[in-house]
Design a protein around this motif. Structure first.
Motif, mmCIF file in Angstrom:
data_model
loop_
_atom_site.group_PDB
_atom_site.id
_atom_site.type_symbol
_atom_site.label_atom_id
_atom_site.label_comp_id
_atom_site.label_asym_id
_atom_site.label_seq_id
_atom_site.Cartn_x
_atom_site.Cartn_y
_atom_site.Cartn_z
ATOM 1 N N TYR A 169 0.834 -1.188 0.000
ATOM 2 C CA TYR A 169 0.000 0.000 0.000
ATOM 3 C C TYR A 169 0.877 1.250 0.000
ATOM 4 N N TYR A 170 0.297 2.352 -0.441
ATOM 5 C CA TYR A 170 1.022 3.606 -0.625
ATOM 6 C C TYR A 170 0.819 4.505 0.589
ATOM 7 N N GLN A 171 1.897 5.096 1.080
ATOM 8 C CA GLN A 171 1.828 5.961 2.257
ATOM 9 C C GLN A 171 2.164 7.416 1.937
ATOM 10 N N GLY A 172 2.303 7.723 0.661
ATOM 11 C CA GLY A 172 2.742 9.061 0.288
ATOM 12 C C GLY A 172 4.228 9.057 -0.011
ATOM 13 N N SER A 173 4.719 10.112 -0.618
ATOM 14 C CA SER A 173 6.128 10.194 -1.008
ATOM 15 C C SER A 173 6.790 11.401 -0.368
ATOM 16 N N LEU A 174 8.081 11.303 -0.231
ATOM 17 C CA LEU A 174 8.872 12.392 0.325
ATOM 18 C C LEU A 174 9.197 13.389 -0.785
ATOM 19 N N PHE A 175 8.874 14.654 -0.551
ATOM 20 C CA PHE A 175 9.180 15.676 -1.550
ATOM 21 C C PHE A 175 10.679 15.962 -1.551
ATOM 22 N N MET A 176 11.303 15.809 -2.718
ATOM 23 C CA MET A 176 12.731 16.098 -2.879
ATOM 24 C C MET A 176 12.910 16.966 -4.112
ATOM 25 N N ASN A 177 13.709 17.980 -4.005
ATOM 26 C CA ASN A 177 13.956 18.892 -5.120
ATOM 27 C C ASN A 177 15.446 19.142 -5.239
ATOM 28 N N ILE A 178 15.996 18.833 -6.403
ATOM 29 C CA ILE A 178 17.425 19.011 -6.646
ATOM 30 C C ILE A 178 17.587 19.797 -7.934
ATOM 31 N N ILE A 179 18.318 20.907 -7.873
ATOM 32 C CA ILE A 179 18.550 21.684 -9.081
ATOM 33 C C ILE A 179 19.909 21.304 -9.660
ATOM 34 N N LYS A 180 19.941 21.102 -10.961
ATOM 35 C CA LYS A 180 21.163 20.665 -11.628
ATOM 36 C C LYS A 180 21.729 21.826 -12.438
ATOM 37 N N ILE A 181 22.544 22.631 -11.769
ATOM 38 C CA ILE A 181 23.237 23.749 -12.407
ATOM 39 C C ILE A 181 24.723 23.557 -12.158
ATOM 40 N N HIS A 182 25.497 23.556 -13.219
ATOM 41 C CA HIS A 182 26.934 23.303 -13.101
ATOM 42 C C HIS A 182 27.589 24.293 -12.138
ATOM 43 N N GLY A 183 28.265 23.751 -11.126
ATOM 44 C CA GLY A 183 28.989 24.588 -10.173
ATOM 45 C C GLY A 183 28.142 25.152 -9.052
ATOM 46 N N PHE A 184 26.874 24.739 -8.981
ATOM 47 C CA PHE A 184 25.999 25.272 -7.933
ATOM 48 C C PHE A 184 25.140 24.144 -7.389
ATOM 49 N N ASP A 185 25.335 23.810 -6.114
ATOM 50 C CA ASP A 185 24.579 22.731 -5.480
ATOM 51 C C ASP A 185 23.394 23.297 -4.709
ATOM 52 N N LEU A 186 22.224 22.724 -4.942
ATOM 53 C CA LEU A 186 21.040 23.127 -4.194
ATOM 54 C C LEU A 186 20.050 21.973 -4.160
ATOM 55 N N CYS A 187 19.558 21.651 -2.972
ATOM 56 C CA CYS A 187 18.488 20.665 -2.874
ATOM 57 C C CYS A 187 17.666 20.937 -1.625
ATOM 58 N N SER A 188 16.442 20.463 -1.631
ATOM 59 C CA SER A 188 15.596 20.533 -0.445
ATOM 60 C C SER A 188 14.845 19.219 -0.328
ATOM 61 N N ILE A 189 14.611 18.789 0.914
ATOM 62 C CA ILE A 189 13.896 17.553 1.185
ATOM 63 C C ILE A 189 12.888 17.835 2.296
ATOM 64 N N GLY A 190 11.656 17.366 2.118
ATOM 65 C CA GLY A 190 10.660 17.539 3.162
ATOM 66 C C GLY A 190 10.273 18.995 3.369
ATOM 67 N N LEU A 191 10.053 19.373 4.600
ATOM 68 C CA LEU A 191 9.607 20.735 4.917
ATOM 69 C C LEU A 191 10.721 21.754 4.675
ATOM 70 N N PRO A 192 10.453 22.837 3.941
ATOM 71 C CA PRO A 192 11.469 23.876 3.759
ATOM 72 C C PRO A 192 11.461 24.916 4.871
ATOM 73 N N GLU A 193 10.348 25.020 5.590
ATOM 74 C CA GLU A 193 10.230 26.019 6.656
ATOM 75 C C GLU A 193 9.482 25.428 7.844
ATOM 76 N N CYS A 194 9.745 25.962 9.025
ATOM 77 C CA CYS A 194 9.056 25.513 10.233
ATOM 78 C C CYS A 194 7.610 26.016 10.237
ATOM 79 N N PRO A 195 6.648 25.146 10.536
ATOM 80 C CA PRO A 195 5.275 25.634 10.738
ATOM 81 C C PRO A 195 5.236 26.543 11.965
ATOM 82 N N ASP A 196 4.133 27.224 12.139
ATOM 83 C CA ASP A 196 3.980 28.113 13.292
ATOM 84 C C ASP A 196 3.652 27.267 14.521
ATOM 85 N N ASP A 197 4.679 26.566 14.990
ATOM 86 C CA ASP A 197 4.498 25.615 16.087
ATOM 87 C C ASP A 197 5.832 25.508 16.830
ATOM 88 N N PRO A 198 5.850 25.794 18.128
ATOM 89 C CA PRO A 198 7.117 25.769 18.884
ATOM 90 C C PRO A 198 7.747 24.383 18.977
#
Length: 328
Positions: A169-198
């Protein structure tokens, strides 16, 4: 188009920015039109977007935010565009990189339940249990997953279930974003920012001058999101921590401080997400990784956007074929 022509790219998402950087490498003048106020606003926080903006500016791209195309100029060919803001831009070509919208005409005609996409359950079944939906059209728990990895995971669940595995069964997928620009590394996984929750915390390392930024988001002693800019060496480790919901305990003190060196690329580059070469793959196969899953797990190849998996499979088949030939 002239050798040093001018191309307008509509859309500042991953594909649009990668196309912009690639065309800049061959001397094409680039203008990027972005409807929102910053790049990748769903995948990055404000600082991450700013560092990405600075990188594209350094690549000599002209960028217009909060704007969109309203007019096209030219008869037999495109000669320019007019923006909603009133600005006119002369150009030789235009590339639309504005994402996708599910085409649900057929699904609706069949009477399937639809919202933003075609609704599916944990088996990827639609409201008609004999019809399955996967990929960008499938809406699971209110989410449309527009990434290759999600489509592959969904296809695996459907194949296993139809083959008799009722535990698949499917439980959802993890959001992953990787930009492929020569000489510049950037990726994000999961939440990019904290929710309004301590209950959510951040571990951050920043060197703005070097365009080096790393952020980990922690919730209940588990890593739930990360942004890596300037060095994505921890990508595979952090992805596994998030996907497996591993308790950090003493690992928390080591986040962003590992100092471990990534294995160098050996041979022809196969996976640009995790910097894996063909010889890195052959090396793992020689060490005993003889399935696609083992090779991908061992090297990291194919665990990012997933687009290199067919090439990894081809190299695996080639290596195993050579082993068999030698054995004979």
């Amino acid at each position: 188009m002239p050798a040093n022509g001018h191309v307008v790219i509509v859309g500042g998402g991953l594909l649009g920015l990668e196309m912009a950087a690639s065309l800049r490498e061959i001397g094409v003048r680039i203008t990027i039109i972005q409807r929102t106020s910053r790049f990748l606003n769903r995948q990055l926080d404000a600082l991450g977007s700013q560092l990405l903006h600075e990188e594209m500016v350094d690549q000599d791209c002209d960028i217009y935010y909060d704007d969109e195309i309203q007019l096209f100029y030219g008869r037999s060919k495109l000669t320019g565009i007019g923006l909603k803001s009133g600005r006119k831009i002369n150009c030789d070509a235009m590339i639309l990189a504005v994402g996708t919208t599910p085409n649900m005409e057929l699904a609706k005609a069949c009477g399937l339940e639809c919202r933003r996409g075609v609704l599916v359950n944990e088996r990827l079944q639609t409201s008609d249990p004999n019809i399955y939906a996967i990929g960008e059209i499938a809406e699971f728990n209110g989410t449309l997953y527009g990434i290759t990895a999600a489509a592959e995971q969904q296809a695996h669940v459907v194949a296993e279930y139809m083959n008799g595995d009722i535990a698949s069964y499917y439980q959802g997928s993890l959001f992953m974003n990787i930009i492929k620009i020569h000489g510049f590394d950037l990726c994000s996984i999961g939440l990019p920012e904290c929710p309004d929750d301590p209950a959510y915390e951040e571990v951050v390392f920043i060197d703005k001058a070097k365009r080096y930024y790393k952020k980990c988001i922690i919730h209940q002693d588990r890593l739930v999101g990360t942004i890596l800019i300037g060095d994505k060496g921890e990508f595979q480790e952090f992805r596994d921590l998030i996907a497996n919901k591993t308790e950090l305990s003493e690992k928390r003190l080591q986040l962003l401080r590992s100092g471990s060196k990534a294995e160098p690329v050996l041979g022809k580059l196969v996976c640009s997400c995790n910097n894996v070469g063909s010889d890195n793959i052959f090396k793992k196969i020689e060490e005993g990784c003889h399935t696609l899953k083992d090779v991908c797990t061992g090297t990291g190849a194919g665990t990012g956007c997933g687009s290199c998996r067919p090439e990894v499979k081809r190299l695996l088949d080639e290596a195993l074929g050579n082993f068999l030939a030698k054995a004979v």
